[in-house]
Scaffold this active site. Structure first.
Site, PDB file in Angstrom:
ATOM      1  N   LYS A 190       0.800  -1.192  -0.017  1.00 37.43           N
ATOM      2  CA  LYS A 190       0.111   0.006   0.097  1.00 37.43           C
ATOM      3  C   LYS A 190       0.898   1.244  -0.036  1.00 37.43           C
ATOM      4  O   LYS A 190       1.494   1.531   1.060  1.00 37.43           O
ATOM      5  CB  LYS A 190      -1.014   0.031   1.285  1.00 37.43           C
ATOM      6  N   GLU A 265       9.128   0.656  11.399  1.00 32.59           N
ATOM      7  CA  GLU A 265      10.263   1.574  10.801  1.00 32.59           C
ATOM      8  C   GLU A 265       9.512   3.050  10.950  1.00 32.59           C
ATOM      9  O   GLU A 265       8.754   3.261  10.252  1.00 32.59           O
ATOM     10  CB  GLU A 265      10.932   1.346   9.489  1.00 32.59           C
ATOM     11  N   CYS A 299      13.560   9.840   7.573  1.00 31.70           N
ATOM     12  CA  CYS A 299      13.430   9.422   8.834  1.00 31.70           C
ATOM     13  C   CYS A 299      14.755   9.633   9.810  1.00 31.70           C
ATOM     14  O   CYS A 299      14.552   9.778  11.255  1.00 31.70           O
ATOM     15  CB  CYS A 299      12.918   7.956   9.084  1.00 31.70           C
ATOM     16  N   GLU A 400       9.864  15.442  15.787  1.00 34.39           N
ATOM     17  CA  GLU A 400      10.253  15.221  14.201  1.00 34.39           C
ATOM     18  C   GLU A 400       9.439  16.244  13.528  1.00 34.39           C
ATOM     19  O   GLU A 400       8.249  16.356  13.622  1.00 34.39           O
ATOM     20  CB  GLU A 400       9.861  13.698  13.865  1.00 34.39           C
TER      21      GLU A 400
HETATM   22  P1  NAP Z   1       2.382   8.223   7.846  1.00 36.90           P
HETATM   23  O1  NAP Z   1       1.336   9.226   7.833  1.00 36.90           O
HETATM   24  O2  NAP Z   1       2.475   7.405   9.081  1.00 36.90           O
HETATM   25  O3  NAP Z   1       1.932   7.065   6.557  1.00 36.90           O
HETATM   26  C1  NAP Z   1       2.656   6.036   6.088  1.00 36.90           C
HETATM   27  C2  NAP Z   1       1.727   5.037   5.531  1.00 36.90           C
HETATM   28  O4  NAP Z   1       0.791   4.546   6.212  1.00 36.90           O
HETATM   29  C3  NAP Z   1       0.909   5.661   4.265  1.00 36.90           C
HETATM   30  O5  NAP Z   1       0.914   4.768   2.995  1.00 36.90           O
HETATM   31  C4  NAP Z   1      -0.394   5.717   4.809  1.00 36.90           C
HETATM   32  O6  NAP Z   1      -1.313   5.992   3.707  1.00 36.90           O
HETATM   33  C5  NAP Z   1      -0.637   4.675   5.693  1.00 36.90           C
HETATM   34  N1  NAP Z   1      -1.470   4.848   6.956  1.00 36.90           N
HETATM   35  C6  NAP Z   1      -2.133   6.033   7.399  1.00 36.90           C
HETATM   36  N2  NAP Z   1      -2.949   5.821   8.307  1.00 36.90           N
HETATM   37  C7  NAP Z   1      -2.892   4.614   8.303  1.00 36.90           C
HETATM   38  C8  NAP Z   1      -3.824   3.606   9.119  1.00 36.90           C
HETATM   39  N3  NAP Z   1      -4.590   3.945  10.211  1.00 36.90           N
HETATM   40  N4  NAP Z   1      -3.598   2.249   8.953  1.00 36.90           N
HETATM   41  C9  NAP Z   1      -2.868   1.786   8.146  1.00 36.90           C
HETATM   42  N5  NAP Z   1      -2.055   2.517   7.215  1.00 36.90           N
HETATM   43  C10 NAP Z   1      -2.110   3.973   7.498  1.00 36.90           C
HETATM   44  O7  NAP Z   1       3.901   8.783   7.460  1.00 36.90           O
HETATM   45  P2  NAP Z   1       4.207   9.697   6.183  1.00 36.90           P
HETATM   46  O8  NAP Z   1       3.891  10.904   6.451  1.00 36.90           O
HETATM   47  O9  NAP Z   1       3.680   8.956   4.756  1.00 36.90           O
HETATM   48  O10 NAP Z   1       5.833   9.386   6.362  1.00 36.90           O
HETATM   49  C11 NAP Z   1       6.629  10.123   7.060  1.00 36.90           C
HETATM   50  C12 NAP Z   1       6.899   9.428   8.411  1.00 36.90           C
HETATM   51  O11 NAP Z   1       7.636   7.896   7.845  1.00 36.90           O
HETATM   52  C13 NAP Z   1       7.886   9.990   9.389  1.00 36.90           C
HETATM   53  O12 NAP Z   1       7.567  10.031  10.567  1.00 36.90           O
HETATM   54  C14 NAP Z   1       9.282   9.368   8.930  1.00 36.90           C
HETATM   55  O13 NAP Z   1      10.137   9.310   9.876  1.00 36.90           O
HETATM   56  C15 NAP Z   1       8.837   7.978   8.471  1.00 36.90           C
HETATM   57  N6  NAP Z   1       9.635   7.140   7.917  1.00 36.90           N
HETATM   58  C16 NAP Z   1      10.288   6.058   8.618  1.00 36.90           C
HETATM   59  C17 NAP Z   1      11.307   5.592   7.980  1.00 36.90           C
HETATM   60  C18 NAP Z   1      12.279   4.516   8.510  1.00 36.90           C
HETATM   61  O14 NAP Z   1      12.710   3.633   8.008  1.00 36.90           O
HETATM   62  N7  NAP Z   1      12.175   4.438  10.104  1.00 36.90           N
HETATM   63  C19 NAP Z   1      11.708   5.742   6.528  1.00 36.90           C
HETATM   64  C20 NAP Z   1      10.894   6.651   5.922  1.00 36.90           C
HETATM   65  C21 NAP Z   1      10.018   7.232   6.778  1.00 36.90           C
HETATM   66  P3  NAP Z   1      -1.934   7.483   3.293  1.00 36.90           P
HETATM   67  O15 NAP Z   1      -0.682   8.256   3.490  1.00 36.90           O
HETATM   68  O16 NAP Z   1      -2.206   6.996   1.742  1.00 36.90           O
HETATM   69  O17 NAP Z   1      -3.047   7.826   3.832  1.00 36.90           O
END
Ligand code: NAP
Length: 507
Positions: A190, A265, A299, A400
Site C-alpha cells: 500500500k 520503521e 526518518c 520530528e
Molecule cells: P504516515 O502518515 O504514517 O503514513 C505512512 C503510510 O501509512 C502511508 O501509506 C499511509 O497511507 C498509511 N496509513 C495512514 N494511516 C494508516 C492507518 N490508520 N492504518 C494503516 N496505514 C495507514 O507517514 P508519512 O507521513 O507517509 O511518512 C513520514 C513518516 O515516515 C515520518 O515519521 C518518517 O520518519 C517515517 N519514515 C520512517 C522510515 C524508517 O525507516 N524508520 C523511513 C521513511 C519514513 P496514506 O498516506 O495513503 O493515507
C-alpha cells in the site's frame, strides 16, 4: 473487478502516462468503484496523472490473490536459484529503465534528481542483494544429547501487508518487496496516496520479470481505510510498516488482535555530534547533507546538531554560510541540491515548528520561511533553515519536523553530548564526527540508536541493517536479518537410536 484489455502484458509499458491501475493478481485493474487519486508534482502543484484508488473490496481481492498464490505454492516452491534469477531480472529491468524511473520519482515527489538517482540505484541494488542473500539463507543444525538430531528450516511467513510512506516511494517499496518475495511470501503493497507512481511501476516490472500472478500486488488507497483493512485482515500474516510513530503504534495495537508478525520503521530525531577534534570541513559538509538531503524528509535526518563549545562559533559560521549556498530549483536539474517539500500540509507543519521556535526565543540563523522558487511558484518550497539558541524543552528540539530544519546546540564534554543525544523518545540514526577512533567507539556504544555513522553522512546500503531503538520502531530492514523477519523457523527433532523410545516405561 474491471480488467484492462492489454493486461497482463506489462512489457514495455510507458512509465510516464496519464493513468495508473492497481496491480492485483498479475493484472492491471480498475478500482471496484472507479475512484481515482490525483497524483501531482509537488514542485509545481500540477497534476501528473490519475491513479486508481483501491477500496476495501479491492484490498480483499488483493488478499485473496496473495493467499491463493501463497497456497498454490508455485512461487515458494520455485528452486531458490530460480527465484534468485527472477529477482536479478527485476533489477536488470530497473537498470535498463533507470532514467525513466528517476524522472517519474522526481516528478511525483519533488525531490532533487541527484537524490532520486541514488535512491533508484539503491532500489535496484536491493533486489540484487536479496537475489544473492537468499541463496545462503537457511536453517541451522543444533547440538542435542546423543541419539537425537535437530535441524531447522525457514518457511515463508505467508501473506504480507507492506505499508509505505511518501518520502522514498520506490526505495521503500524495494526494501519491502525484495526480501519478502525472496523467501517466498506474497505481498500487498500500500503506497502512500501522495506518491504511488513508482511503486505501481515496480509491481508491473515484477510481473514482467516472471513473478507469478498474485505474489506482488500494489494497491494505492487511503491508509485509514485500505491500510487498516489489511492490518486487521485475518489472512494477512505479517505487517511491515514504514511511517510515522503514531500510525505505527495504532498498527501494532490492531495487529495484536490476530497476533500478526510486525515490523515497524518509524520516525526519528537523530543527533549529529561534532567533537572538537573533528575535521571541521568534512563535518560541516556531512552535517549539511545529513539534514538537507531529500529536503530533510528522511526518518534518519540528523536534525539535532551538537557542536563542542571550543569549535562552536567557527563551525556555525561555516555551516550557516554553506546552508545559504544550497540551491533550490528545478528538481530535474542536477545542480539543484534541495527539492520541494511534499505538499501544502507538510509546508504548514514545517513553518509552524519554525514559528514555535521563534516564539520560544530561538534564533533563526538561516532560512526560516517558505521559499519562492522562480518557475515553480505553484509548488511547496521551504528555505533550508538553521535554528540556534535552543534548549531541550522546545518543541522544535523534541519533535520530528520532517523538513529542511536543523537545531544547533553546544556541548562541553563527551558525557554531556551522550546525555543530550539520548534525551529523545526516538532512536533511529546518529552521527559522530571525531578523529579519535576510541572515542567514536566509546560514544557510539552509549548512543541509543540503531545506526551510528562515524565521520560519514550515509546511513543505508544494501546489506547494512537499518532500523530503530525506542519509539523509532523495531525490526531491521535492508540486511540478511530481514529475511528472518519474513520467515518462520520450523524445528525438526528426530531420534536415531536403535531401541524404540518408551518415555512412560509401560511394558
Ligand atoms: P504516515 O502518515 O504514517 O503514513 C505512512 C503510510 O501509512 C502511508 O501509506 C499511509 O497511507 C498509511 N496509513 C495512514 N494511516 C494508516 C492507518 N490508520 N492504518 C494503516 N496505514 C495507514 O507517514 P508519512 O507521513 O507517509 O511518512 C513520514 C513518516 O515516515 C515520518 O515519521 C518518517 O520518519 C517515517 N519514515 C520512517 C522510515 C524508517 O525507516 N524508520 C523511513 C521513511 C519514513 P496514506 O498516506 O495513503 O493515507
Amino acid at each position: 473487478m474491471v480488467k484492462v484489455q492489454e493486461a497482463p502484458i506489462f512489457e514495455k509499458v510507458e512509465m510516464k502516462r496519464d493513468y495508473y491501475h492497481l496491480v492485483i493478481n498479475g493484472e492491471r485493474v480498475e478500482s471496484s468503484n472507479g475512484a481515482t487519486i490525483d497524483a501531482y508534482n509537488p514542485a509545481t502543484g500540477e497534476i501528473l496523472a490519475k491513479v486508481a484508488k483501491a477500496t476495501q473490496e479491492d484490498a480483499e481481492r488483493a488478499v485473496q490473490a496473495a493467499l491463493a498464490a501463497f497456497e498454490n505454492g508455485k512461487w515458494k516452491r520455485f528452486p531458490i536459484n530460480k527465484r534468485s534469477r527472477i529477482l536479478n531480472k527485476i533489477a536488470a529491468i530497473m537498470r535498463s529503465r533507470f532514467n525513466e524511473l528517476v524522472e517519474l520519482e522526481v516528478l511525483n515527489s519533488g525531490k532533487s534528481i541527484s537524490a532520486a538517482q541514488g535512491q533508484v540505484m539503491q532500489a535496484v541494488e536491493v533486489f540484487e542483494f536479496y537475489a544473492g542473500a537468499i541463496v545462503g539463507h537457511s536453517g541451522s543444525v543444533n547440538n542435542m544429547a546423543g541419539q537425537f538430531h535437530n535441524y531447522t528450516e525457514k518457511e515463508p511467513v505467508g501473506v504480507c501487508a507492506q505499508i509505505i510512506p511518501w518520502n522514498y516511494p520506490l526505495m521503500m517499496a524495494a526494501w519491502k518487496i525484495a526480501p519478502a518475495i525472496a523467501v517466498g511470501c506474497s505481498v500487498i503493497v500500500k503506497p502512500a496516496s501522495l506518491t504511488p507512481l513508482t511503486a505501481i511501476v515496480l509491481g508491473e516490472i515484477c510481473i514482467e520479470a516472471g513473478v507469478p500472478a498474485g505474489v506482488v500486488n500494489i494497491i494505492p488507497g487511503s491508509g485509514s481505510e485500505v491500510g487498516n483493512y489489511l492490518v486487521e485482515h485475518p489472512n494477512v500474516n505479517k505487517v511491515a510498516f514504514t511511517g510515522s510513530t503514531p500510525i505505527g503504534r495504532d498498527i501494532m495495537g490492531k495487529a495484536s488482535q490476530t497476533l500478526k508478525r510486525v515490523t515497524l520503521e518509524l520516525g526519528g530525531k537523530s543527533p549529529n555530534i561534532v567533537f572538537e577534534d573533528a575535521d571541521i570541513e568534512a563535518a560541516v559538509d556531512g552535517s549539511l547533507f545529513g539534514i538537507f538531503y531529500n529536503t530533510g524528509q528522511s526518518c534518519e535526518a540528523r536534525s539535532r546538531l551538537y557542536v563542542h563549545e571550543d569549535i562552536y562559533d567557527e563551525f556555525v559560521t561555516r555551516f550557516v554560510e554553506k546552508t545559504k549556498k544550497l540551491k533550490l530549483g528545478n528538481p530535474l536539474d542536477k545542480e539543484t541540491h534541495v527539492g520541494s517539500v511534499i505538499d501544502q500540509g507538510q509546508l504548514d507543519v514545517i513553518d509552524s515548528y519554525v514559528q514555535s521556535a521563534i516564539a520560544d526565543g530561538a534564533e533563526i540563523l538561516a532560512g526560516g520561511k517558505p521559499a519562492v522558487v522562480e518557475g515553480f511558484e505553484g509548488g511547496y518550497w521551504y528555505e533550508p533553515t538553521v535554528i540556534g539558541n535552543v534548549n531541550h524543552d522546545m518543541k522544535v528540539v523534541k519533535e520530528e519536523i520532517f523538513g529542511p530544519v536543523v537545531v544547533i546546540m553546544k556541548f562541553k564534554d563527551e558525557k554531556e553530548a551522550i546525555k543530550l543525544a539520548n534525551d529523545t523518545e526516538f532512536g533511529l540514526g546518529s552521527a559522530l564526527w571525531t578523529k579519535d577512533g576510541a572515542r567514536a567507539t566509546r560514544v557510539g556504544n552509549q548512543i541509543q540508536a540503531g545506526i551510528v555513522m562515524v565521520n560519514c553522512p550515509f546511513s543505508a546500503f544494501p546489506g547494512t541493517p537499518f532500523g530503530g531503538y525506542k519509539q523509532s520502531g523495531f525490526g531491521r530492514e535492508l540486511c540478511i536479518e530481514t529475511l528472518d523477519l519474513y520467515t518462520e523457523t520450523k524445528s525438526f527433532i528426530s531420534y536415531y537410536g536403535s531401541r524404540p523410545l518408551n518415555p512412560f516405561g509401560i511394558q
